[in-house]
Scaffold this motif. Sequence first.
Motif, PDB file in Angstrom:
ATOM      1  N   HIS A 145       0.840  -1.206   0.000  1.00  0.00           N
ATOM      2  CA  HIS A 145       0.000   0.000   0.000  1.00  0.00           C
ATOM      3  C   HIS A 145       0.872   1.252   0.000  1.00  0.00           C
ATOM      4  N   LEU A 146       1.882   1.272   0.861  1.00  0.00           N
ATOM      5  CA  LEU A 146       2.758   2.443   0.953  1.00  0.00           C
ATOM      6  C   LEU A 146       3.326   2.817  -0.422  1.00  0.00           C
ATOM      7  N   TYR A 147       3.866   1.826  -1.126  1.00  0.00           N
ATOM      8  CA  TYR A 147       4.531   2.101  -2.403  1.00  0.00           C
ATOM      9  C   TYR A 147       3.553   2.256  -3.570  1.00  0.00           C
ATOM     10  N   SER A 148       2.274   2.081  -3.317  1.00  0.00           N
ATOM     11  CA  SER A 148       1.338   2.180  -4.446  1.00  0.00           C
ATOM     12  C   SER A 148       1.253   3.610  -4.983  1.00  0.00           C
ATOM     13  N   PHE A 149       1.834   4.587  -4.266  1.00  0.00           N
ATOM     14  CA  PHE A 149       1.847   5.953  -4.830  1.00  0.00           C
ATOM     15  C   PHE A 149       2.739   5.999  -6.074  1.00  0.00           C
ATOM     16  N   LEU A 150       3.616   5.007  -6.210  1.00  0.00           N
ATOM     17  CA  LEU A 150       4.451   4.934  -7.416  1.00  0.00           C
ATOM     18  C   LEU A 150       3.645   4.516  -8.636  1.00  0.00           C
ATOM     19  N   LEU A 151       2.437   4.021  -8.389  1.00  0.00           N
ATOM     20  CA  LEU A 151       1.586   3.529  -9.483  1.00  0.00           C
ATOM     21  C   LEU A 151       0.586   4.613  -9.867  1.00  0.00           C
ATOM     22  N   GLN A 152       1.069   5.535 -10.663  1.00  0.00           N
ATOM     23  CA  GLN A 152       0.252   6.700 -10.995  1.00  0.00           C
ATOM     24  C   GLN A 152      -0.575   6.517 -12.246  1.00  0.00           C
ATOM     25  N   LYS A 153      -0.010   5.858 -13.209  1.00  0.00           N
ATOM     26  CA  LYS A 153      -0.702   5.733 -14.487  1.00  0.00           C
ATOM     27  C   LYS A 153      -0.886   4.277 -14.815  1.00  0.00           C
ATOM     28  N   LYS A 154      -1.611   4.024 -15.895  1.00  0.00           N
ATOM     29  CA  LYS A 154      -1.901   2.651 -16.268  1.00  0.00           C
ATOM     30  C   LYS A 154      -0.616   1.844 -16.502  1.00  0.00           C
ATOM     31  N   THR A 155       0.342   2.434 -17.149  1.00  0.00           N
ATOM     32  CA  THR A 155       1.534   1.650 -17.488  1.00  0.00           C
ATOM     33  C   THR A 155       2.805   2.212 -16.860  1.00  0.00           C
ATOM     34  N   VAL A 156       3.451   3.117 -17.550  1.00  0.00           N
ATOM     35  CA  VAL A 156       4.776   3.552 -17.103  1.00  0.00           C
ATOM     36  C   VAL A 156       4.708   4.910 -16.411  1.00  0.00           C
ATOM     37  N   ILE A 157       5.474   5.062 -15.363  1.00  0.00           N
ATOM     38  CA  ILE A 157       5.574   6.366 -14.705  1.00  0.00           C
ATOM     39  C   ILE A 157       6.655   7.150 -15.433  1.00  0.00           C
ATOM     40  N   SER A 158       6.317   8.357 -15.830  1.00  0.00           N
ATOM     41  CA  SER A 158       7.300   9.123 -16.594  1.00  0.00           C
ATOM     42  C   SER A 158       8.355   9.702 -15.661  1.00  0.00           C
ATOM     43  N   ASN A 159       9.545   9.858 -16.197  1.00  0.00           N
ATOM     44  CA  ASN A 159      10.639  10.391 -15.397  1.00  0.00           C
ATOM     45  C   ASN A 159      10.343  11.783 -14.882  1.00  0.00           C
ATOM     46  N   SER A 160       9.640  12.567 -15.713  1.00  0.00           N
ATOM     47  CA  SER A 160       9.398  13.943 -15.323  1.00  0.00           C
ATOM     48  C   SER A 160       8.497  14.008 -14.084  1.00  0.00           C
ATOM     49  N   GLN A 161       7.675  12.977 -13.910  1.00  0.00           N
ATOM     50  CA  GLN A 161       6.788  12.976 -12.756  1.00  0.00           C
ATOM     51  C   GLN A 161       7.548  12.746 -11.448  1.00  0.00           C
ATOM     52  N   LYS A 330       0.897  22.976  -0.002  1.00  0.00           N
ATOM     53  CA  LYS A 330       1.995  22.950   0.977  1.00  0.00           C
ATOM     54  C   LYS A 330       3.039  21.877   0.678  1.00  0.00           C
ATOM     55  N   VAL A 331       2.586  20.726   0.203  1.00  0.00           N
ATOM     56  CA  VAL A 331       3.505  19.613  -0.086  1.00  0.00           C
ATOM     57  C   VAL A 331       3.139  19.006  -1.443  1.00  0.00           C
ATOM     58  N   GLN A 332       4.012  18.127  -1.929  1.00  0.00           N
ATOM     59  CA  GLN A 332       3.655  17.368  -3.132  1.00  0.00           C
ATOM     60  C   GLN A 332       2.790  16.201  -2.668  1.00  0.00           C
ATOM     61  N   LEU A 333       1.553  16.202  -3.122  1.00  0.00           N
ATOM     62  CA  LEU A 333       0.581  15.223  -2.620  1.00  0.00           C
ATOM     63  C   LEU A 333       0.367  14.118  -3.651  1.00  0.00           C
ATOM     64  N   TYR A 334       0.528  12.876  -3.209  1.00  0.00           N
ATOM     65  CA  TYR A 334       0.362  11.742  -4.126  1.00  0.00           C
ATOM     66  C   TYR A 334      -0.664  10.741  -3.611  1.00  0.00           C
ATOM     67  N   PHE A 335      -1.581  10.370  -4.495  1.00  0.00           N
ATOM     68  CA  PHE A 335      -2.491   9.242  -4.260  1.00  0.00           C
ATOM     69  C   PHE A 335      -2.168   8.191  -5.317  1.00  0.00           C
ATOM     70  N   PRO A 336      -2.389   6.912  -5.016  1.00  0.00           N
ATOM     71  CA  PRO A 336      -2.217   5.916  -6.072  1.00  0.00           C
ATOM     72  C   PRO A 336      -3.312   6.113  -7.120  1.00  0.00           C
ATOM     73  N   SER A 337      -3.055   5.658  -8.324  1.00  0.00           N
ATOM     74  CA  SER A 337      -4.115   5.595  -9.312  1.00  0.00           C
ATOM     75  C   SER A 337      -5.262   4.794  -8.677  1.00  0.00           C
ATOM     76  N   ARG A 338      -6.522   5.192  -8.950  1.00  0.00           N
ATOM     77  CA  ARG A 338      -7.660   4.593  -8.237  1.00  0.00           C
ATOM     78  C   ARG A 338      -7.676   3.062  -8.268  1.00  0.00           C
ATOM     79  N   LYS A 339      -7.251   2.494  -9.386  1.00  0.00           N
ATOM     80  CA  LYS A 339      -7.342   1.034  -9.475  1.00  0.00           C
ATOM     81  C   LYS A 339      -6.333   0.306  -8.582  1.00  0.00           C
TER      82      LYS A 339
END
Length: 372
Positions: A145-161, A330-339
């Motif tokens: 669950h903790l690391y699921s913030f790395l799962l932002q998009k359906k496939t690949v996380i872009s470097n710029s993100q 205030k901070v960079q806020l990350y949620f995992p992709s909903r799925k």
Amino acid sequence: MKILAIETSCDETGIALVETNPPAGPDGTVGAGRTFRGGLPRFKIAASLVASQTKIHRPFGGVVPNLAKREHEKNLPILYRRIFGLPAQAGALAKEKKLWNSINLIAVTVGPGLEPALWAGITFAEELAKKYKKPLVGANHLEGHLYSFLLQKKTVISNSQFPISKKLFPAVALIVSGGHTILLKMRNLCEWKKIGETRDDAVGEAYDKVARLLNLPYPGGPEVEKLARSGNPRAIDFPRPMIYHKNYDFSFSGLKTSVRYYVVTHPGADKDTKVKADIAASFQEAALDVLVKKTGRATEETGAKALFVSGGVSINNALRRRFKKEFGKKVQLYFPSRKFCNDNAVMIAVAAYIKFIQGKKYRPAAQANLNM
Ligand code: KG4
Ligand code: ZN
């Protein structure tokens, strides 16, 4: 590097194929003992399947461990053949063997969770590891669950993100699931300290219990959220337990008891749609107030640059809106992709991989009370 991951800690059978490029060490080599100082890992989700058992457990108002185990045992071979594109029944042995050539690692959830359910996944993974001579590593469901913030998009996380991990850390992580409510201070992707957790019910558990009081089906979280949309969040002044305590711990059992008391002392409240909506909205407001207050203090006092919110409850739209409003600037806020908020095997592949790269692993044996 290709990982086959299996998740069976509760009532979702998950299986996934995930690809990633291990970071190179200073000498250009790739393998265990590496860290992610140069940047965050990126993942390609080749396939992910989840079979939900909610319909089976619904009549019981919650998950029945041995029923869950039986369903996992039934689902796993089916999902395994489907994810490999094999015929449903049997056959295509040569194809199956060839597909295994490209797999480097098997990952399986070892805890926390329901012990019989966990063993269903572990046994299945062990058999595959033995048959195809592949390394098997355990994974901590909460790290998933903790690391699921790395799962932002359906496939690949872009470097710029995710440019360099340094810019995100120190960070605070809030895990809100059916079994846990945890606040972590993270020094980097691999090092953290638990600074707070719930002393009784988890926030998802409170949602589920309130749903039951309002005659809503299991699992209650999505039902309460839906009902709350038409209610007045200020209609009933439910307590905000521990909100002013100078620590990062939570308590949600008293809030649920207050909802029960309200229902008992207002006959018919659990049947009147308008009243039910007000109860749901007021409960949700109280729970969110506490989560926001404690998380806000944690981000301020730790000087966090980023906030990662994950777990089943992080799919909740009211929570996302509220957190964006309170913390978005205030901070960079990350949620995992909903799925990837609810239980799935992709997050298990990610958690096992991040441990593996550091030369660490959980042994493949069920640990029902595993923590962080
Ligand atoms: O992370 P998860 O899938 O499983 C655990 O590891 O516990 O979380 C399940 C929890 C349940 O308590 C469920 O009611 C809650 O997440 N949940 C929600 C919503 N969707 C699921 N809670 C609030 N709002 C939602 N929309
Ligand atoms: Zn979970």
